[in-house]
Scaffold this active site. Structure first.
Site, PDB file in Angstrom:
ATOM      1  N   SER A 104       0.821  -1.202   0.000  1.00 50.59           N
ATOM      2  CA  SER A 104       0.000   0.000   0.000  1.00 50.59           C
ATOM      3  C   SER A 104       0.859   1.258   0.000  1.00 50.59           C
ATOM      4  CB  SER A 104      -0.902   0.005   1.234  1.00 50.59           C
ATOM      5  OG  SER A 104      -1.561   1.250   1.384  1.00 50.59           O
ATOM      6  N   GLN A 123       0.552  -0.579  -4.823  1.00 52.05           N
ATOM      7  CA  GLN A 123      -0.720   0.131  -4.958  1.00 52.05           C
ATOM      8  C   GLN A 123      -0.485   1.617  -4.775  1.00 52.05           C
ATOM      9  OE1 GLN A 123      -2.228   1.521  -1.933  1.00 52.05           O
ATOM     10  NE2 GLN A 123      -3.917   2.487  -3.027  1.00 52.05           N
ATOM     11  N   TYR A 125      -2.205   5.433  -4.446  1.00 48.91           N
ATOM     12  CA  TYR A 125      -3.286   6.398  -4.314  1.00 48.91           C
ATOM     13  C   TYR A 125      -2.908   7.649  -5.098  1.00 48.91           C
ATOM     14  CZ  TYR A 125      -5.854   3.943  -0.621  1.00 48.91           C
ATOM     15  OH  TYR A 125      -6.603   3.035   0.092  1.00 48.91           O
ATOM     16  N   THR A 151      -5.588   2.876  -7.232  1.00 48.41           N
ATOM     17  CA  THR A 151      -6.918   2.878  -6.632  1.00 48.41           C
ATOM     18  C   THR A 151      -7.636   4.154  -7.046  1.00 48.41           C
ATOM     19  OG1 THR A 151      -6.184   1.569  -4.741  1.00 48.41           O
ATOM     20  CG2 THR A 151      -8.195   2.856  -4.457  1.00 48.41           C
ATOM     21  N   LYS A 227      -8.046  -0.327  -9.772  1.00 43.71           N
ATOM     22  CA  LYS A 227      -8.827  -0.889  -8.672  1.00 43.71           C
ATOM     23  C   LYS A 227      -9.928   0.077  -8.245  1.00 43.71           C
ATOM     24  CE  LYS A 227      -8.254  -2.731  -3.951  1.00 43.71           C
ATOM     25  NZ  LYS A 227      -9.126  -1.807  -3.196  1.00 43.71           N
ATOM     26  N   HIS A 251     -14.145  -1.301  -2.274  1.00 42.36           N
ATOM     27  CA  HIS A 251     -13.228  -0.940  -1.188  1.00 42.36           C
ATOM     28  C   HIS A 251     -13.651  -1.595   0.122  1.00 42.36           C
ATOM     29  CE1 HIS A 251      -9.825   2.045  -0.985  1.00 42.36           C
ATOM     30  NE2 HIS A 251      -9.912   1.709   0.297  1.00 42.36           N
TER      31      HIS A 251
END
Length: 351
Positions: A104, A123, A125, A151, A227, A251
């Protein structure tokens, strides 16, 4: 010792502070979608095939970096809340199990340290600081990550009432280790507010567009997974900009409360995009039978989240992944599926 993956939630409840339990378990709003995710999985029926002469099954998944089963550890933030080794312990267990671990953006260890434990995806953001985003992509590539997962369903963090009521804030020793502002408002408790939500509001860019995603696609050579897609029209757009994979996801019920269950959205997304890219699904996966249900509905693989965090809390990540593999193998044998292709041909129904 647990008998199924779902047992770890109760075991973890005995060792975790109540606010941390709520942070992991909770959803947004009245948690309608959180509960709908499980109800939707439980409503899926499978029609097994018989007399296939099957004595063993092949769970190998060949896509991206390959995996021993069609399971990926979902990206989950701040895992040191649950165990001092946090992401490092769960990533090692994933490597030992032969499946990818998704790091993450908000991991509590630096991505380089986690990637060094085994096969990893990163991942991302969407951050207000684009230079920082570029740096994270470069770092993920340099660390050997084999896929990039962006995401797209968090323009703002969903209002998670458990965290609001707990005035939840991170303890001083748990930080967003990949971000330059590791010591942030996420650690400052304010009555009636979530400090984690305050941090993401300041760090995340809400006005993200398809043009931004095209820029990201041009910025990396890694396979790009998108995602947070639920509408097949968005799946088509993702394919058009060059996505190698789509993750059908609400989510885990933590964003728009009232959103469709991911497993219910899956078939239409597969119909729209499945011939052009891999389609994965998350939100509500709790067993090997759930993995088989997802495969039968057209998914290439699943992401598993909360159950592995509960296992992490009681130092049982490897055991949990072993149980999941055993459940999947048993379900495939009982359904008459020698491999994943056969699983994808199963007939499904609804209760």
């Amino acid at each position: 010792m647990a008998d199924s993956l779902t047992d770890y939630e109760e075991l973890a409840a005995a060792v975790l502070p109540s606010a941390v339990r709520d942070f992991v378990a909770g959803g947004s709003g009245f948690e309608t979608t959180l509960h709908l995710n499980r109800a939707a999985f439980d409503s899926v029926t499978l029609t097994p095939r018989v007399l296939g002469g099957i004595t063993s099954v092949d769970t190998t998944w060949q896509s991206f970096s390959g995996a021993s089963m069609p399971v990926v550890v979902a990206p989950m933030a701040y895992q040191r809340l649950l165990h001092p080794e946090g992401e490092l312990l769960l990533a090692r267990a994933a490597a030992d199990a032969g499946i990818p671990y998704t790091i993450s953006t908000l991991s509590s260890y630096p991505l380089e340290k986690i990637a060094g434990t085994g096969p990893s995806w990163f991942q991302l953001y969407w951050l207000r600081d684009r230079l920082l985003m570029e740096s994270l992509v470069d770092r993920a590539e340099a660390a050997g990550c084999t896929a990039l997962m962006v995401t797209v369903d968090v323009p703002v963090m969903g209002r998670r009432l458990r965290d609001v009521r707990n005035s939840f804030a991170l303890p001083p020793d748990v930080v967003a280790a990949n971000l330059v502002d590791a010591a942030t408002e996420a650690h400052v408790g304010v009555p009636g507010l979530s400090a984690v939500a305050a941090h993401t509001a300041s760090a995340f860019e809400p006005a993200v567009s398809w043009q931004d995603l095209e820029w990201l696609r041009s910025r990396t050579q890694l396979p790009l997974l998108v995602k947070g897609i639920l509408d097949p029209r968005d799946a088509v757009r993702a394919v058009e900009i060059g996505a190698a994979g789509i993750v059908v996801s609400n989510h885990g019920g933590r964003q728009l409360d009232g959103a469709v269950a991911s497993i219910d959205a899956l078939p239409a997304v597969v119909d729209a995009a499945g011939k052009h890219c891999q389609v994965l699904v998350d939100s509500g996966v709790r067993s090997g039978t759930d993995v088989l249900r997802a495969l039968a509905l057209g998914a290439s693989a699943v992401l598993v989240g909360r159950p592995l965090l509960w296992a992490l809390a009681v130092d049982a990540c490897a055991e949990g992944l072993g149980l999941l593999r055993k459940e999947l193998e048993d379900a495939m044998l009982l359904a008459g599926c020698a491999d994943l292709a056969a699983a994808g041909r199963l007939t499904t129904g609804r209760i």
